[in-house]
Design a protein around this motif. Sequence first.
Motif, PDB file in Angstrom:
ATOM      1  N   ASP A 116       0.896  -1.098  -0.143  1.00 51.73           N
ATOM      2  CA  ASP A 116       0.003   0.050  -0.035  1.00 51.73           C
ATOM      3  C   ASP A 116       0.937   1.424   0.107  1.00 51.73           C
ATOM      4  O   ASP A 116       1.710   1.596   1.020  1.00 51.73           O
ATOM      5  CB  ASP A 116      -0.975  -0.046   1.264  1.00 51.73           C
ATOM      6  CG  ASP A 116      -1.933  -1.270   1.160  1.00 51.73           C
ATOM      7  OD1 ASP A 116      -2.595  -1.159   0.096  1.00 51.73           O
ATOM      8  OD2 ASP A 116      -2.027  -1.906   2.149  1.00 51.73           O
ATOM      9  N   GLN A 165       0.993   2.153  -9.710  1.00 53.61           N
ATOM     10  CA  GLN A 165      -0.506   1.571  -9.934  1.00 53.61           C
ATOM     11  C   GLN A 165      -0.395   0.185 -10.373  1.00 53.61           C
ATOM     12  O   GLN A 165      -1.127  -0.570 -10.330  1.00 53.61           O
ATOM     13  CB  GLN A 165      -1.233   2.587 -10.743  1.00 53.61           C
ATOM     14  CG  GLN A 165      -2.728   2.046 -10.673  1.00 53.61           C
ATOM     15  CD  GLN A 165      -2.846   1.259 -12.077  1.00 53.61           C
ATOM     16  OE1 GLN A 165      -2.176   1.353 -13.077  1.00 53.61           O
ATOM     17  NE2 GLN A 165      -3.874   0.311 -12.015  1.00 53.61           N
ATOM     18  N   LYS A 216       0.110  -2.948  -4.398  1.00 52.52           N
ATOM     19  CA  LYS A 216      -1.337  -3.541  -3.932  1.00 52.52           C
ATOM     20  C   LYS A 216      -2.418  -2.241  -4.116  1.00 52.52           C
ATOM     21  O   LYS A 216      -3.517  -2.505  -4.454  1.00 52.52           O
ATOM     22  CB  LYS A 216      -1.330  -3.842  -2.514  1.00 52.52           C
ATOM     23  CG  LYS A 216      -2.576  -4.330  -2.030  1.00 52.52           C
ATOM     24  CD  LYS A 216      -2.486  -4.867  -0.737  1.00 52.52           C
ATOM     25  CE  LYS A 216      -3.972  -5.347  -0.209  1.00 52.52           C
ATOM     26  NZ  LYS A 216      -3.845  -5.669   1.267  1.00 52.52           N
ATOM     27  N   SER A 217      -1.958  -0.984  -3.642  1.00 51.08           N
ATOM     28  CA  SER A 217      -2.892   0.133  -3.864  1.00 51.08           C
ATOM     29  C   SER A 217      -1.951   1.330  -3.822  1.00 51.08           C
ATOM     30  O   SER A 217      -0.724   1.173  -3.464  1.00 51.08           O
ATOM     31  CB  SER A 217      -3.688   0.334  -2.780  1.00 51.08           C
ATOM     32  OG  SER A 217      -3.112   0.631  -1.377  1.00 51.08           O
ATOM     33  N   LEU A 262      -2.217   5.631  -3.763  1.00 53.61           N
ATOM     34  CA  LEU A 262      -3.059   6.826  -3.024  1.00 53.61           C
ATOM     35  C   LEU A 262      -2.218   8.232  -3.099  1.00 53.61           C
ATOM     36  O   LEU A 262      -0.863   8.104  -2.701  1.00 53.61           O
ATOM     37  CB  LEU A 262      -3.420   6.778  -1.431  1.00 53.61           C
ATOM     38  CG  LEU A 262      -3.936   7.975  -1.017  1.00 53.61           C
ATOM     39  CD1 LEU A 262      -5.090   8.669  -1.676  1.00 53.61           C
ATOM     40  CD2 LEU A 262      -4.115   7.958   0.566  1.00 53.61           C
ATOM     41  N   CYS A 268      -8.671   6.349 -10.815  1.00 53.93           N
ATOM     42  CA  CYS A 268      -9.565   6.904  -9.675  1.00 53.93           C
ATOM     43  C   CYS A 268     -11.019   6.288 -10.165  1.00 53.93           C
ATOM     44  O   CYS A 268     -11.572   5.776  -9.077  1.00 53.93           O
ATOM     45  CB  CYS A 268      -9.423   8.095  -9.406  1.00 53.93           C
ATOM     46  SG  CYS A 268      -7.810   8.630  -8.423  1.00 53.93           S
ATOM     47  N   LYS A 300      -9.017   1.975  -9.411  1.00 52.55           N
ATOM     48  CA  LYS A 300      -7.549   1.405  -9.427  1.00 52.55           C
ATOM     49  C   LYS A 300      -6.559   2.297  -8.637  1.00 52.55           C
ATOM     50  O   LYS A 300      -5.293   1.664  -8.644  1.00 52.55           O
ATOM     51  CB  LYS A 300      -7.273   1.336 -10.975  1.00 52.55           C
ATOM     52  CG  LYS A 300      -8.162   0.120 -11.528  1.00 52.55           C
ATOM     53  CD  LYS A 300      -7.602   0.127 -13.212  1.00 52.55           C
ATOM     54  CE  LYS A 300      -8.458  -1.182 -13.876  1.00 52.55           C
ATOM     55  NZ  LYS A 300      -8.006  -1.191 -15.404  1.00 52.55           N
ATOM     56  N   MET A 301      -6.906   3.403  -8.315  1.00 48.53           N
ATOM     57  CA  MET A 301      -6.072   4.098  -7.471  1.00 48.53           C
ATOM     58  C   MET A 301      -6.872   5.071  -6.853  1.00 48.53           C
ATOM     59  O   MET A 301      -8.097   5.315  -7.312  1.00 48.53           O
ATOM     60  CB  MET A 301      -5.010   4.767  -8.084  1.00 48.53           C
ATOM     61  CG  MET A 301      -5.248   5.731  -9.058  1.00 48.53           C
ATOM     62  SD  MET A 301      -3.819   6.507  -9.862  1.00 48.53           S
ATOM     63  CE  MET A 301      -2.990   7.453  -8.432  1.00 48.53           C
ATOM     64  N   GLN A 302      -6.320   6.069  -5.819  1.00 49.89           N
ATOM     65  CA  GLN A 302      -6.901   7.178  -5.124  1.00 49.89           C
ATOM     66  C   GLN A 302      -6.283   8.385  -5.185  1.00 49.89           C
ATOM     67  O   GLN A 302      -5.028   8.252  -5.360  1.00 49.89           O
ATOM     68  CB  GLN A 302      -7.410   6.639  -3.793  1.00 49.89           C
ATOM     69  CG  GLN A 302      -8.152   5.469  -3.498  1.00 49.89           C
ATOM     70  CD  GLN A 302      -8.383   5.026  -2.284  1.00 49.89           C
ATOM     71  OE1 GLN A 302      -8.872   5.634  -1.475  1.00 49.89           O
ATOM     72  NE2 GLN A 302      -7.744   4.024  -1.732  1.00 49.89           N
TER      73      GLN A 302
END
Length: 349
Positions: A155, A173, A177-178, A180, A202, A206-208
């Motif tokens: 993360d 990405q 795993k994640s 942000l 987003c 798939k991402m933030q």
Amino acid sequence: MKTLTTDVVIIGAGPVGLFQVFELGLQGLTAIVIDSLPEIGGQCSELYPDKPIYDIPALPNAKASEVIDNLWQQAATFDPTFLLGEQVEHIEKISESSFNVITHKNTTVICRAVNIAAGNGAFSPVKLKVPLIDKFEDKQLFYRISNLEHFKDKDVVVLGGGDAALDWSLTLQKTAKSVLLIHRTTNFKASTASVNQMYALCDQLKMQFLCGQVSDFQQHDDKLIGLTITSKDGINRRVELDELVVCFGMSPKLGPIDNWHLDMHQHQIKVDTQSFQTSVAGIYAVGDINYYPGKRKLILSGFHEAALAAFSIAETVLEKERIPTLYTTTSPVVHQRMGVNHSLESMLD
């Protein structure tokens, strides 16, 4: 203490420094390249490796990293030595035709000429100003990425709003795993295409992206586990993470260059446009670091300067009044220096 010998020391391994290796090689001169960064490429590698460059001749649309790769392949023809992660501290003129170039690691290079291709100077990353978080640097807090596998299935939080932050977010990405991305505003200093791609990912979950700034962090068993993000409206949010990548840009500093007794113009080194020599005989400067009337800070301009500087340096080092222009397409001398085995006749067959 290590001592090396070469014809020319090039300070700076950015695009102009790399092309300078090639131009000197065409003149039959050897070079050692010294750069404070741990890899070649200068700003192109550190700040915007995936940013497109449109004004390189014969490369209508190439990523900065691709330009650097091509320049490296060209320079490698002449087998230069690179001293990366070393900053030049002193330049000592020991005779009319020789210098000692000394780095902060006590490496001494004896040479006949020095060419400064240091861009805007030495670069250091702009740090995240949160008390005590620096203890995680190079463990979970990174200002540059050298190994993508380190972030696999992790993360990851990326801080910043420039090209580097967007580029690394989009790259990570695919591996992490994640991801942000956090930036203090929705106004990005990155390419529109990258920003649009980030928002699209987003929307696809798939991402933030989060708007705010880091105000605190959380740790457990000496590991960084979370950040407190404060938005403009004063609301605090906590985000969890395994790894933190900070892309606030690089801060250019002239550093020791200020102490080398060269004539300067607003933090740039004055040169003459016939030889690109500085106020000290035997020391030259090309690229963004130099100044002359009409100067333009373009990679293209730096390439032109490097070519002319190579002729002037060759005249000095080889002690010749004039160096003839030899063409890479037809000159047997240049072909021999480049290791080109085929003759012009075979190319025409």
